[in-house]
Design an enzyme around this catalytic site. Structure first.
Site, PDB file in Angstrom:
ATOM      1  N   LYS A   1     -13.363  14.935   3.895  1.00 51.88           N
ATOM      2  CA  LYS A   1     -14.291  14.226   2.983  1.00 51.88           C
ATOM      3  C   LYS A   1     -15.079  13.388   3.835  1.00 51.88           C
ATOM      4  O   LYS A   1     -14.792  12.402   4.721  1.00 51.88           O
ATOM      5  CB  LYS A   1     -13.852  13.521   1.768  1.00 51.88           C
ATOM      6  CG  LYS A   1     -14.792  13.064   0.948  1.00 51.88           C
ATOM      7  CD  LYS A   1     -14.396  11.907  -0.144  1.00 51.88           C
ATOM      8  CE  LYS A   1     -14.544  10.636   0.649  1.00 51.88           C
ATOM      9  NZ  LYS A   1     -14.674   9.437  -0.462  1.00 51.88           N
TER      10      LYS A   1
ATOM     11  N   ARG B   1       0.843  -1.000  -0.100  1.00 55.11           N
ATOM     12  CA  ARG B   1       0.056   0.057   0.084  1.00 55.11           C
ATOM     13  C   ARG B   1       1.113   1.138   0.009  1.00 55.11           C
ATOM     14  O   ARG B   1       0.442   2.137  -0.658  1.00 55.11           O
ATOM     15  CB  ARG B   1      -0.953  -0.046   1.116  1.00 55.11           C
ATOM     16  CG  ARG B   1      -2.149  -1.004   1.159  1.00 55.11           C
ATOM     17  CD  ARG B   1      -3.216  -1.003   2.211  1.00 55.11           C
ATOM     18  NE  ARG B   1      -2.650  -0.808   3.565  1.00 55.11           N
ATOM     19  CZ  ARG B   1      -2.215  -1.802   4.582  1.00 55.11           C
ATOM     20  NH1 ARG B   1      -2.950  -2.995   3.975  1.00 55.11           N
ATOM     21  NH2 ARG B   1      -1.865  -1.612   5.636  1.00 55.11           N
TER      22      ARG B   1
ATOM     23  N   LYS C   1     -19.354  17.893  -3.644  1.00 58.00           N
ATOM     24  CA  LYS C   1     -18.950  16.901  -4.354  1.00 58.00           C
ATOM     25  C   LYS C   1     -20.136  16.034  -4.755  1.00 58.00           C
ATOM     26  O   LYS C   1     -20.421  14.865  -4.173  1.00 58.00           O
ATOM     27  CB  LYS C   1     -17.958  15.881  -3.639  1.00 58.00           C
ATOM     28  CG  LYS C   1     -17.412  14.723  -4.459  1.00 58.00           C
ATOM     29  CD  LYS C   1     -16.283  13.937  -3.730  1.00 58.00           C
ATOM     30  CE  LYS C   1     -15.630  12.872  -4.570  1.00 58.00           C
ATOM     31  NZ  LYS C   1     -14.546  11.952  -3.967  1.00 58.00           N
TER      32      LYS C   1
ATOM     33  N   GLU D   1     -20.318  15.516   0.385  1.00 58.39           N
ATOM     34  CA  GLU D   1     -20.686  14.417  -0.736  1.00 58.39           C
ATOM     35  C   GLU D   1     -21.649  13.352  -0.572  1.00 58.39           C
ATOM     36  O   GLU D   1     -21.918  12.232   0.082  1.00 58.39           O
ATOM     37  CB  GLU D   1     -19.322  13.432  -0.964  1.00 58.39           C
ATOM     38  CG  GLU D   1     -19.638  12.187  -2.035  1.00 58.39           C
ATOM     39  CD  GLU D   1     -18.337  11.324  -2.211  1.00 58.39           C
ATOM     40  OE1 GLU D   1     -18.120  10.539  -3.043  1.00 58.39           O
ATOM     41  OE2 GLU D   1     -17.445  11.871  -1.416  1.00 58.39           O
TER      42      GLU D   1
END
Length: 394
Positions: free
Chosen positions: A183, A93, A265, A223
């Site tokens: 977010k 990762r 978003k 979002e």
């Protein structure tokens, strides 16, 4: 989940017209409202970070740039690595994320990068902090703060987004680590209604998240994703999106969120993924712009659309179509798979190939933000659909 006593009555969703055709009926929630005596004026809350929040929002919304969403959970990242035969280890990762953010010149086309918590505290394979690498490229670091979805009791098999518990402390820590925006992704499913309860829950959670993160210096990206699942047409998506965004902005006002210090978003407004009626980019562009003009004034600096499982080329063409005429906002991208998919596929060919693809994908979407993308010379790989049916975790 927000308790029923906290969910305000809504002029949008308490309209019986919205409930037509739904199998679930939600009674109106009696909201407690305080009416001060005498004359008064509304005071919009502004934290000590207000000026910085506005500056961050404007930086993210700079011309020709958008957001690289690389906030996949370790589990989701593992699935992507498995697709090219790699194990889901921290080292793999780390290596992949290092490649994504270290393409030379990436900051020309990317203004912000949304990170997973592990990435925010992670160093690159060269030992530099990921956050520092981004800042050196002129890219604002962001952080995913929601904790995924759980089944929503009393709904039509819908979900609610968790993560408000402890959010203030986490946001303060993320700010200290270098993050400057956040977010929170909540989802609304059309095949399952959506029920008024699910829409209210999504909107209230977004508003509380926005208020909390702003109080701790993080610019909130809002979002509420309208999922692509289903066979419905674009008009059905548009009607649901109007209801969802109306409810979102109602709750943002209730929570005194500083809109100038936030970013939107939204999903691109299109037909369901299983619909036989696919529209051209011009139609897909027209609906979200019409929605934004009806539901939101130009006070929000940036509209960073998500790709929602569209192919890389389709997402870029649709963004380009949205920028063919002047907009009162900066309309750009906040893409994950639509920026990463081809990069991941080329990793087996060599690390430099990943950097080259990363740069090329970002440049294509930069051109689309400026309304100058043509789609010429794109590979067949970038044209492949990437829709995956939603699950309760991501």
């Amino acid at each position: 989940m927000a308790s029923a006593s906290l969910l305000k009555t809504s002029p949008v969703l308490d309209n019986p017209e919205f409930l037509k055709g739904q199998t679930l009926r939600i009674p109106s929630v009696a909201g407690v409202r305080f009416t001060p005596s005498g004359s008064s004026s509304l005071t919009v809350r502004a934290s000590s970070y207000a000026d910085e929040l506005v500056k961050t929002a404007k930086t993210v919304a700079s011309p020709g740039r958008g957001i690289l969403a690389m906030d996949e959970s370790n589990a989701t990242c593992g699935k992507r690595l498995a697709s090219i035969g790699l194990e889901n280890t921290e080292a793999n990762r780390q290596a992949y994320r290092t490649l994504l953010i270290s393409a030379p010149g990436l900051g020309q086309y990317v203004s912000g990068a949304i990170l997973f918590e592990e990435t925010l505290y992670q160093s690159t394979t060269d030992g530099k902090k990921m956050v520092d690498v981004l800042i050196e490229q002129g890219i604002v670091p962001g952080i995913k703060v929601d904790k995924g979805w759980l089944p929503l009791p009393g709904s039509n098999d819908e979900s609610w987004c968790q993560g408000l518990d402890g959010l203030a402390c986490r946001s303060a820590a993320y700010y200290q680590q270098g993050a400057r925006f956040a977010k929170w992704r909540t989802v609304v499913s059309i095949p399952n209604g959506p029920s008024a309860l699910a829409v209210k829950e999504a909107a209230w959670g977004l508003a509380r998240y926005a208020a909390i993160t702003q109080d701790n210096g993080l610019d909130p990206i809002l979002e509420p994703e309208i999922m692509l699942d289903g066979e419905h047409g674009i008009d059905r998506t548009f009607r649901v999106a109007q209801q969802v965004w109306a409810e979102v902005f109602f709750n943002l006002a209730e929570n005194n969120v500083l809109l100038e210090g936030s970013s939107l978003k939204p999903s691109m407004v299109g037909p369901g993924a299983l619909s036989a009626r696919k529209g051209p980019p011009e139609q897909v562009a027209d609906y979200p712009l019409k929605l934004l003009h009806r539901r939101r004034g130009p006070v929000v600096p940036g509209i960073m659309v998500l790709s929602g499982g569209q192919s890389e080329v389709e997402a870029t063409l649709n963004l380009n179509a949205m920028n063919q005429s002047p907009n009162p906002w900066h309309v750009s991208f906040s893409y994950a798979r639509a920026l990463q998919n081809t990069c991941l596929k080329t990793w087996v060919e060599g690390q430099e190939n990943v950097k080259a693809q990363d740069f090329a994908c970002a440049k294509s979407n930069s051109l689309a933000q400026l309304g100058k993308y043509t789609g010429e010379g794109e590979s067949e790989e970038r044209k492949k659909d990437m829709f995956v049916k939603a699950t309760l975790t991501y």
